[in-house]
Design a protein around this motif. Structure first.
Motif, PDB file in Angstrom:
ATOM      1  N   GLU A  37      -2.848 -11.288  -9.537  1.00 35.38           N
ATOM      2  CA  GLU A  37      -2.811 -11.274  -8.084  1.00 35.38           C
ATOM      3  C   GLU A  37      -3.593 -10.081  -7.561  1.00 35.38           C
ATOM      4  OE1 GLU A  37      -1.396 -13.460  -5.984  1.00 35.38           O
ATOM      5  OE2 GLU A  37      -0.952 -14.704  -7.721  1.00 35.38           O
ATOM      6  N   ALA A  38      -4.218 -10.258  -6.428  1.00 33.58           N
ATOM      7  CA  ALA A  38      -4.941  -9.162  -5.806  1.00 33.58           C
ATOM      8  C   ALA A  38      -3.942  -8.166  -5.246  1.00 33.58           C
ATOM      9  CB  ALA A  38      -5.829  -9.693  -4.683  1.00 33.58           C
ATOM     10  N   ALA A  39      -4.327  -6.915  -5.291  1.00 26.46           N
ATOM     11  CA  ALA A  39      -3.441  -5.864  -4.800  1.00 26.46           C
ATOM     12  C   ALA A  39      -3.507  -5.780  -3.280  1.00 26.46           C
ATOM     13  CB  ALA A  39      -3.860  -4.534  -5.405  1.00 26.46           C
ATOM     14  N   GLU A  40      -2.485  -5.196  -2.727  1.00 33.06           N
ATOM     15  CA  GLU A  40      -2.489  -4.963  -1.290  1.00 33.06           C
ATOM     16  C   GLU A  40      -3.541  -3.906  -0.984  1.00 33.06           C
ATOM     17  OE1 GLU A  40      -0.784  -6.410   1.218  1.00 33.06           O
ATOM     18  OE2 GLU A  40      -0.114  -7.845  -0.289  1.00 33.06           O
ATOM     19  N   PRO A  41      -4.321  -4.079   0.075  1.00 35.76           N
ATOM     20  CA  PRO A  41      -5.375  -3.106   0.372  1.00 35.76           C
ATOM     21  C   PRO A  41      -4.796  -1.773   0.821  1.00 35.76           C
ATOM     22  CG  PRO A  41      -5.241  -4.740   2.105  1.00 35.76           C
ATOM     23  CD  PRO A  41      -4.307  -5.182   1.034  1.00 35.76           C
ATOM     24  N   ASP A  42      -5.440  -0.707   0.365  1.00 34.01           N
ATOM     25  CA  ASP A  42      -5.086   0.646   0.784  1.00 34.01           C
ATOM     26  C   ASP A  42      -6.002   0.996   1.942  1.00 34.01           C
ATOM     27  OD1 ASP A  42      -4.236   3.219   1.038  1.00 34.01           O
ATOM     28  OD2 ASP A  42      -5.279   3.949  -0.752  1.00 34.01           O
ATOM     29  N   LEU A  43      -5.467   1.019   3.143  1.00 32.74           N
ATOM     30  CA  LEU A  43      -6.284   1.218   4.333  1.00 32.74           C
ATOM     31  C   LEU A  43      -6.830   2.636   4.443  1.00 32.74           C
ATOM     32  CD1 LEU A  43      -4.153  -0.821   6.875  1.00 32.74           C
ATOM     33  CD2 LEU A  43      -6.154  -1.555   5.574  1.00 32.74           C
ATOM     34  N   ALA A  44      -6.242   3.580   3.742  1.00 29.43           N
ATOM     35  CA  ALA A  44      -6.715   4.964   3.798  1.00 29.43           C
ATOM     36  C   ALA A  44      -7.925   5.180   2.900  1.00 29.43           C
ATOM     37  CB  ALA A  44      -5.600   5.920   3.397  1.00 29.43           C
ATOM     38  N   SER A  45      -8.164   4.294   1.950  1.00 26.71           N
ATOM     39  CA  SER A  45      -9.254   4.465   1.007  1.00 26.71           C
ATOM     40  C   SER A  45     -10.537   3.871   1.562  1.00 26.71           C
ATOM     41  CB  SER A  45      -8.906   3.786  -0.309  1.00 26.71           C
ATOM     42  OG  SER A  45      -9.982   3.885  -1.208  1.00 26.71           O
ATOM     43  N   THR A  46     -11.662   4.501   1.232  1.00 25.05           N
ATOM     44  CA  THR A  46     -12.969   4.001   1.671  1.00 25.05           C
ATOM     45  C   THR A  46     -13.708   3.315   0.540  1.00 25.05           C
ATOM     46  OG1 THR A  46     -13.996   6.118   1.173  1.00 25.05           O
ATOM     47  CG2 THR A  46     -13.227   5.772   3.430  1.00 25.05           C
ATOM     48  N   ARG A  47     -13.081   3.217  -0.639  1.00 24.44           N
ATOM     49  CA  ARG A  47     -13.718   2.614  -1.804  1.00 24.44           C
ATOM     50  C   ARG A  47     -13.501   1.100  -1.795  1.00 24.44           C
ATOM     51  NH1 ARG A  47     -12.149   5.670  -7.011  1.00 24.44           N
ATOM     52  NH2 ARG A  47     -13.969   4.541  -7.685  1.00 24.44           N
ATOM     53  N   LEU A  48     -14.323   0.393  -2.530  1.00 25.13           N
ATOM     54  CA  LEU A  48     -14.175  -1.048  -2.687  1.00 25.13           C
ATOM     55  C   LEU A  48     -12.862  -1.333  -3.400  1.00 25.13           C
ATOM     56  CD1 LEU A  48     -15.481  -3.845  -2.403  1.00 25.13           C
ATOM     57  CD2 LEU A  48     -16.404  -3.521  -4.681  1.00 25.13           C
ATOM     58  N   GLN A  49     -12.100  -2.262  -2.838  1.00 25.34           N
ATOM     59  CA  GLN A  49     -10.780  -2.535  -3.398  1.00 25.34           C
ATOM     60  C   GLN A  49     -10.700  -3.978  -3.855  1.00 25.34           C
ATOM     61  OE1 GLN A  49      -7.737  -1.320  -0.695  1.00 25.34           O
ATOM     62  NE2 GLN A  49      -8.910   0.454  -0.051  1.00 25.34           N
ATOM     63  N   ASP A  50      -9.793  -4.215  -4.781  1.00 25.25           N
ATOM     64  CA  ASP A  50      -9.578  -5.547  -5.325  1.00 25.25           C
ATOM     65  C   ASP A  50      -8.577  -6.277  -4.437  1.00 25.25           C
ATOM     66  OD1 ASP A  50      -9.508  -7.758  -6.905  1.00 25.25           O
ATOM     67  OD2 ASP A  50      -8.139  -6.895  -8.363  1.00 25.25           O
ATOM     68  N   THR A  51      -9.099  -7.029  -3.470  1.00 26.00           N
ATOM     69  CA  THR A  51      -8.246  -7.781  -2.558  1.00 26.00           C
ATOM     70  C   THR A  51      -8.624  -9.256  -2.633  1.00 26.00           C
ATOM     71  OG1 THR A  51      -9.785  -7.529  -0.724  1.00 26.00           O
ATOM     72  CG2 THR A  51      -8.115  -5.806  -0.972  1.00 26.00           C
ATOM     73  N   ALA A  52      -7.851 -10.082  -1.993  1.00 20.68           N
ATOM     74  CA  ALA A  52      -8.147 -11.515  -1.964  1.00 20.68           C
ATOM     75  C   ALA A  52      -9.488 -11.773  -1.281  1.00 20.68           C
ATOM     76  CB  ALA A  52      -7.030 -12.255  -1.251  1.00 20.68           C
ATOM     77  N   HIS A  53      -9.785 -10.969  -0.257  1.00 24.48           N
ATOM     78  CA  HIS A  53     -11.054 -11.124   0.466  1.00 24.48           C
ATOM     79  C   HIS A  53     -12.243 -10.800  -0.438  1.00 24.48           C
ATOM     80  CE1 HIS A  53     -13.902 -11.078   3.752  1.00 24.48           C
ATOM     81  NE2 HIS A  53     -14.309  -9.888   3.344  1.00 24.48           N
TER      82      HIS A  53
END
Length: 63
Positions: A37-53
């Motif tokens: 499952e994709a992780a919940e996005p960390d809104l404080a981070s500016t790095r590319l994150q593993d999300t559903a999007h």
């Protein structure tokens, strides 16, 4: 001509590890069933994150 003594791993050692590591990764990938499952996005981070999007985008960009 003298042979140069190197510290650590050489390019040849890296290629040996890559040749043996790739099948191991394939076996582990095939052995695990289902998708993570994709992780919940960390809104404080500016790095590319593993999300559903991002997963949907990468799936659409795949050849």
């Amino acid at each position: 001509m003298s042979k140069k003594v190197e510290d650590g791993t050489s390019r040849r050692d890296f290629l040996k590890m890559a040749a043996t590591g790739a099948p191991a990764v394939a076996v582990v990938t095939a052995a695990t069933s289902g998708q993570a499952e994709a992780a919940e996005p960390d809104l404080a981070s500016t790095r590319l994150q593993d999300t559903a999007h991002t997963r949907a985008y990468l799936d659409s960009a795949r050849f």
